[in-house]
Write a protein that holds these residues in place. Structure first.
Motif, mmCIF file in Angstrom:
data_model
loop_
_atom_site.group_PDB
_atom_site.id
_atom_site.type_symbol
_atom_site.label_atom_id
_atom_site.label_comp_id
_atom_site.label_asym_id
_atom_site.label_seq_id
_atom_site.Cartn_x
_atom_site.Cartn_y
_atom_site.Cartn_z
ATOM 1 N N ASN A 149 -19.182 -2.113 70.659
ATOM 2 C CA ASN A 149 -18.685 -1.925 69.311
ATOM 3 C C ASN A 149 -17.470 -3.089 69.024
ATOM 4 O OD1 ASN A 149 -16.454 -1.420 70.954
ATOM 5 N ND2 ASN A 149 -16.566 0.844 71.052
ATOM 6 N N GLU A 150 -16.787 -2.928 68.088
ATOM 7 C CA GLU A 150 -15.739 -4.079 67.687
ATOM 8 C C GLU A 150 -14.831 -4.379 68.916
ATOM 9 O OE1 GLU A 150 -14.330 -6.769 64.916
ATOM 10 O OE2 GLU A 150 -15.983 -5.430 65.025
ATOM 11 N N PHE A 151 -14.644 -3.270 69.777
ATOM 12 C CA PHE A 151 -13.745 -3.661 70.785
ATOM 13 C C PHE A 151 -14.522 -4.535 71.753
ATOM 14 C CE2 PHE A 151 -12.655 -2.655 75.090
ATOM 15 C CZ PHE A 151 -11.380 -2.952 75.282
ATOM 16 N N THR A 152 -15.666 -4.407 72.263
ATOM 17 C CA THR A 152 -16.405 -5.199 73.067
ATOM 18 C C THR A 152 -16.588 -6.695 72.494
ATOM 19 O OG1 THR A 152 -18.684 -4.396 72.410
ATOM 20 C CG2 THR A 152 -17.452 -3.158 74.244
ATOM 21 N N ARG A 153 -16.909 -6.628 71.133
ATOM 22 C CA ARG A 153 -17.306 -7.852 70.618
ATOM 23 C C ARG A 153 -15.819 -8.856 70.776
ATOM 24 N NH1 ARG A 153 -16.807 -11.468 67.074
ATOM 25 N NH2 ARG A 153 -14.901 -10.657 66.309
ATOM 26 N N GLU A 154 -14.863 -8.265 70.381
ATOM 27 C CA GLU A 154 -13.443 -9.013 70.584
ATOM 28 C C GLU A 154 -12.936 -9.157 71.616
ATOM 29 O OE1 GLU A 154 -10.737 -6.694 68.206
ATOM 30 O OE2 GLU A 154 -11.226 -7.737 66.303
ATOM 31 N N LEU A 155 -13.418 -8.422 72.835
ATOM 32 C CA LEU A 155 -13.288 -8.873 74.196
ATOM 33 C C LEU A 155 -13.898 -9.753 74.643
ATOM 34 C CD1 LEU A 155 -11.703 -7.955 76.932
ATOM 35 C CD2 LEU A 155 -13.584 -6.396 77.023
ATOM 36 N N ARG A 156 -15.238 -10.134 74.189
ATOM 37 C CA ARG A 156 -15.922 -11.014 74.499
ATOM 38 C C ARG A 156 -15.700 -12.456 73.999
ATOM 39 N NH1 ARG A 156 -21.430 -12.562 75.680
ATOM 40 N NH2 ARG A 156 -22.519 -13.777 74.273
ATOM 41 N N CYS A 157 -15.146 -12.148 72.609
ATOM 42 C CA CYS A 157 -15.065 -13.725 71.926
ATOM 43 C C CYS A 157 -13.780 -13.929 71.113
ATOM 44 C CB CYS A 157 -16.117 -13.471 70.625
ATOM 45 S SG CYS A 157 -17.934 -13.505 71.088
ATOM 46 N N GLY A 158 -12.814 -12.837 71.431
ATOM 47 C CA GLY A 158 -11.583 -13.007 70.657
ATOM 48 C C GLY A 158 -11.543 -12.190 69.230
#
Length: 274
Positions: A149-158
């Motif tokens: 989700n948005e959390f995992t995407r931001e954790l991966r990429c900022g």
């Protein structure tokens, strides 16, 4: 005859009900090869003590053509999620990568979003200068499966806020890669989790410089996890002004807005200067 059938049923039923996770490790053995091996590895993941338990099977699927390029980068591997109690397959999650990584040897489980449930990740990109990139999946207790989700995407990429700053900054010190959704992925050299504060920090190598010389102060940001989202609360960057002065600028979340809260200047020996 009926007695024999009954006895046979007693022997067969326990086999049908056997826990398929019996004997499986919780993670890969230490010293596992990072690249070049594509054997599947299986693990047991209990998302909470005594709670739902799953068999996680990580399968590299990559095949290498001339030049050591991956034939199908969109499905270089897959992760099968099955229930421990009966082996029923629940999910098959694709792994996207362009390197021949032994994904199973990089499997790691942790409570990434501090909600009390274990999640997991695998390495999908590695670099000796920029840092490593992992793909993350978090457990959704409502559906009983693992999701991105948005959390995992931001954790991966900022976060999107940091991406915008970096995109507009011609002097950016962060290594970036194309993200899985077509945007930019800022490669963090280190990601730190603070379960007490519910905060996550991302730090960067910053290319060849890595920060202001002899200070240990480079580029990074810190987030607070709120409702499964990353809220940017602290950011730090540096700039080499000339051959003698390096400047570190700090932003903090103040009144709902990121504001400059401190500017520090150093000489090349790491001594503070005005």
């Amino acid at each position: 005859m009926w007695r024999r059938l009954s006895m046979l049923a007693l022997y067969v039923m326990p086999a049908l009900w056997a826990n398929v996770c019996d004997g499986l490790p919780a993670g890969p053995p230490k010293g596992s090869d990072l690249v070049g091996r594509n054997e599947p590895l299986s693990f047991k993941l209990s998302v909470t003590p005594g709670g739902p338990a799953f068999r996680i099977t990580v399968r590299p699927l990559w095949q290498i053509k001339a030049g050591r390029e991956i034939i199908d980068e969109s499905r270089a591997g897959e992760i099968e999620v099955a229930r421990c109690k009966d082996g029923k397959q629940l999910q098959v999650l694709p792994i996207e990568a362009d390197q021949p990584i032994s994904f199973g040897s990089t499997f790691h489980a942790d409570d990434l979003n501090f909600d009390g449930y274990l999640d997991f990740s695998v390495l999908t990109e590695f670099s000796g200068t920029g840092g490593d990139v992992r793909s993350y999946w978090v457990y959704d207790p409502r559906s009983g499966i693992f999701v991105q989700n948005e959390f995992t995407r931001e954790l991966r990429c900022g976060s999107a806020a940091v991406e915008r700053v970096e995109h507009d900054n011609p002097f950016s010190h962060a290594t970036s890669l194309p993200s899985q959704d077509g945007g930019e992925c800022l490669v963090a050299a280190f990601i730190d989790f603070d379960p007490q504060k519910h905060e996550i920090g991302r730090r960067y190598f910053g290319g060849a410089m890595g920060g202001c010389p002899n200070t240990g102060e480079g580029k990074g940001e810190r987030y607070r996890v709120v409702n499964n989202r990353l809220i940017l609360i602290h950011r730090q960057d540096f700039e080499q002004i000339d051959q003698e002065v390096c400047v570190v600028t700090v932003w903090d979340l103040v009144g709902g807005t990121m504001r400059v809260t401190e500017v520090r200047r150093y000489d090349l020996q790491g001594r503070p200067v005005k």
